[in-house]
Design a protein around this motif. Sequence first.
Motif, PDB file in Angstrom:
ATOM      1  N   LEU A  81       8.656  52.027 -14.364  1.00 35.19           N
ATOM      2  CA  LEU A  81       7.665  52.762 -14.608  1.00 35.19           C
ATOM      3  C   LEU A  81       6.281  52.066 -14.762  1.00 35.19           C
ATOM      4  N   VAL A  82       6.421  50.678 -15.338  1.00 35.91           N
ATOM      5  CA  VAL A  82       5.415  49.777 -15.412  1.00 35.91           C
ATOM      6  C   VAL A  82       4.665  49.590 -14.239  1.00 35.91           C
ATOM      7  N   LEU A  83       5.677  48.817 -13.356  1.00 31.82           N
ATOM      8  CA  LEU A  83       5.241  48.362 -11.958  1.00 31.82           C
ATOM      9  C   LEU A  83       4.776  49.493 -11.079  1.00 31.82           C
ATOM     10  N   GLY A  84       5.300  50.859 -11.144  1.00 28.81           N
ATOM     11  CA  GLY A  84       5.108  51.665 -10.228  1.00 28.81           C
ATOM     12  C   GLY A  84       3.681  52.580 -10.531  1.00 28.81           C
ATOM     13  N   THR A  85       3.543  52.586 -11.698  1.00 24.87           N
ATOM     14  CA  THR A  85       2.425  53.059 -12.254  1.00 24.87           C
ATOM     15  C   THR A  85       1.195  52.114 -12.014  1.00 24.87           C
TER      16      THR A  85
END
Length: 278
Positions: A81-85
Motif C-alpha cells: 500500500l505504501v510503496l504502491g501509492t
Amino acid sequence: MEQKTTPIDYLWRSLLLIWAITIIFPIVWLLYVSLKTNREFFQDIWSLPSKLNWGNYKKAWLSYEMGKAMLNTLYYVGASLVLGTLLTTLNAYALTRMKFKGRQFIWGLIMMSLFLPGINALIPQYILMRDLGLTNSLTGLIILDSFGESVFYLMLLGGFMMSLPGELEESGRIDGASLFQVFWKIIIPLSTPGIVTVAIFKFLGLYNNFLQPFIYLSDPSKYTIGVNMYKANQMMKYTSDWVTLFAGVAIAMIPSLIIYILFQRQISDGATIGAVKG
C-alpha cells in the motif's frame, strides 16, 4: 423549492433496497450460522442458534492459525500500500503535470492495456518472478503488486491532478522551488483527497487479493488471510466443521468492514472523483 417525488423515484428506491438486502442478508446469515453448533447447522441452516457459541471464533483463530495469516497479510498489504501509492502518485504527476516528448504516446499505451485481460500477463509474470527468485516470498508479492501499476488507479489520481491550476507550480518555481519541492510541498498536499481515495481502493484490492498469493506462495507459514481461508475450506472435505469455517470467514471480513465503515464516503465519492474534477 422541494422536488416532488415521482413513482419512478419510488421504483428506484425499491430496487436499491432490494439490492441492499441481497448484499446484507448473506453477511447476517454468515454471522448467526457461525454461532451455531454443527448439529444445529446440519439440522436447519436457516434456524437461529439455541445459544451463542462464541467458542467457534476461538477455535477458528487457533486451528486455522489466523494470527500468523493476519500478520502476513498486514506485512503484504501495508508495504504494498505504501510503496504502491507512492509510485502511483509519482506516475500520475509525471503523466499529467510534466511536459516531455512521448507523454501522449505513453498514455496511449496505458489506455490500450485496458483492453487486455489481466490473466494474459499471469504466465510471463510467473516466469519473471521465478527467474528472479521471488516466488514463495511475501516480499516478491510486494514488489509485483507495487510495480505492477493499475490503470484504474492511475486514471483516478491523474484525473484529480489535472484539475489543479498550473499557476501554483509556476509560482513555486518562481520562488526557487525545485521539481521535487513543487511535487512534495504543492502537489501532494493539494492531491490528498485523491491520494486517500486511491489508497482506500488499493487496500481493499490488496486485502481481498487471492489469485497472486495463491499462485506464488507455497509455504503455509507465509499464507495471507485469503489463501489461508481457502485452505481451511478445502479441509471441510474431511472435517465438515462448517461453523468454525464460517467463524473464520467472519474474522477475515472484519478489516474490510472497518475500512468501509470508516471511509464509505471516500469510497463512494472516489469512483467519480477524477471524472468530476478532471
